[in-house]
Design a protein around this motif. Structure first.
Motif, PDB file in Angstrom:
ATOM      1  N   TRP A  30       4.297 -39.171  -8.273  1.00 56.03           N
ATOM      2  CA  TRP A  30       4.977 -38.811  -7.028  1.00 56.03           C
ATOM      3  C   TRP A  30       4.029 -38.919  -5.841  1.00 56.03           C
ATOM      4  CZ3 TRP A  30       9.450 -38.586  -4.840  1.00 56.03           C
ATOM      5  CH2 TRP A  30       9.635 -37.865  -3.672  1.00 56.03           C
ATOM      6  N   GLN A  31       2.791 -38.451  -6.007  1.00 55.77           N
ATOM      7  CA  GLN A  31       1.808 -38.533  -4.919  1.00 55.77           C
ATOM      8  C   GLN A  31       1.517 -39.990  -4.551  1.00 55.77           C
ATOM      9  OE1 GLN A  31       0.796 -35.912  -3.098  1.00 55.77           O
ATOM     10  NE2 GLN A  31       2.206 -34.774  -4.393  1.00 55.77           N
ATOM     11  N   GLU A  32       1.416 -40.842  -5.541  1.00 55.93           N
ATOM     12  CA  GLU A  32       1.173 -42.270  -5.312  1.00 55.93           C
ATOM     13  C   GLU A  32       2.357 -42.903  -4.580  1.00 55.93           C
ATOM     14  OE1 GLU A  32      -1.308 -45.575  -5.559  1.00 55.93           O
ATOM     15  OE2 GLU A  32      -1.765 -43.536  -6.205  1.00 55.93           O
ATOM     16  N   ILE A  33       3.562 -42.535  -4.971  1.00 52.90           N
ATOM     17  CA  ILE A  33       4.764 -43.052  -4.298  1.00 52.90           C
ATOM     18  C   ILE A  33       4.775 -42.610  -2.837  1.00 52.90           C
ATOM     19  CG2 ILE A  33       7.290 -42.819  -4.178  1.00 52.90           C
ATOM     20  CD1 ILE A  33       7.220 -42.725  -7.302  1.00 52.90           C
ATOM     21  N   LYS A  34       4.494 -41.345  -2.596  1.00 56.89           N
ATOM     22  CA  LYS A  34       4.481 -40.825  -1.225  1.00 56.89           C
ATOM     23  C   LYS A  34       3.434 -41.527  -0.375  1.00 56.89           C
ATOM     24  CE  LYS A  34       4.812 -36.587  -0.228  1.00 56.89           C
ATOM     25  NZ  LYS A  34       4.845 -35.158  -0.014  1.00 56.89           N
ATOM     26  N   ALA A  35       2.279 -41.789  -0.955  1.00 60.57           N
ATOM     27  CA  ALA A  35       1.180 -42.410  -0.214  1.00 60.57           C
ATOM     28  C   ALA A  35       1.479 -43.867   0.143  1.00 60.57           C
ATOM     29  CB  ALA A  35      -0.105 -42.324  -1.034  1.00 60.57           C
ATOM     30  N   ASN A  36       2.315 -44.527  -0.639  1.00 58.74           N
ATOM     31  CA  ASN A  36       2.544 -45.958  -0.440  1.00 58.74           C
ATOM     32  C   ASN A  36       3.894 -46.323   0.159  1.00 58.74           C
ATOM     33  OD1 ASN A  36       0.085 -47.288  -1.510  1.00 58.74           O
ATOM     34  ND2 ASN A  36       0.598 -46.011  -3.257  1.00 58.74           N
TER      35      ASN A  36
END
Length: 95
Positions: A30-36
């Motif tokens: 989820w953090q990776e999705i939010k960051a990208n």
């Protein structure tokens, strides 16, 4: 026809796991999705409300129950998943 937030979740999760080449905790995905900002839908993949990350987790959990899921669980606590098609190793032991 536009895709649902659920479908976008599956696609984004698949992209993250393919890119990272490792099993990951749902929180980290989820953090990776939010960051990208995958697909240009903003950091919440089109999920609305006070807890979009919980909606994301629920979509992935429901998909994991489907035998045709792209994903499989490799650890329960915390929930860690990988793509079924990925061959990963953990301490020289095939997952």
């Amino acid at each position: 026809m536009s895709k649902s937030s659920r479908d976008l979740s599956f696609e984004a999760t698949k992209m993250v796991l393919e890119n990272k080449k490792q099993a990951m905790k749902l929180f980290d995905i989820w953090q990776e999705i939010k960051a990208n900002d995958f697909f240009g839908f903003g950091e919440n993949l089109g999920f609305s409300g006070a807890t979009p990350e919980q909606s994301f987790y629920a979509a992935i959990y429901m998909n994991l129950k489907n035998e045709n899921s792209l994903f499989e669980v490799v650890d329960l606590k915390p929930k860690t998943i990988k793509l079924k098609s990925q061959v990963l190793t953990k301490n020289d032991e095939k997952i």
